[in-house]
Design a protein around this motif. Structure first.
Motif: not given
Length: 67
Positions: A16-25, A27-30
């Motif tokens: 993401m723009r804030d350098d967070a890698h997604r999904p976090d696995n 809450i979100s699994s993408g």
């Protein structure tokens, strides 16, 4: 595949723009799902279903749904 309809499931990921890698696995699994409708070898319709909280920033609603 079923006749002229194909369903595809997958998993997306990214930074993401804030350098967070997604999904976090946690809450979100993408996950996503796409449904394609064909006619004469051409896609005539597509439905796209994606994880509504890909960035795991909707903790307020998630906690309500988790109860």
């Amino acid at each position: 595949m079923s006749g002229e309809i194909a369903a595809v499931e997958g998993q997306e990921s990214g930074v993401m723009r804030d350098d967070a890698h997604r999904p976090d696995n946690q809450i979100s699994s993408g996950r996503f799902g796409n449904v394609f409708e064909f006619s004469d070898n051409f896609i005539t319709r597509i439905h796209i279903y994606v994880d509504p909280d890909f960035s795991s920033q909707d903790n307020a609603r998630i906690s309500i749904l988790s109860r």
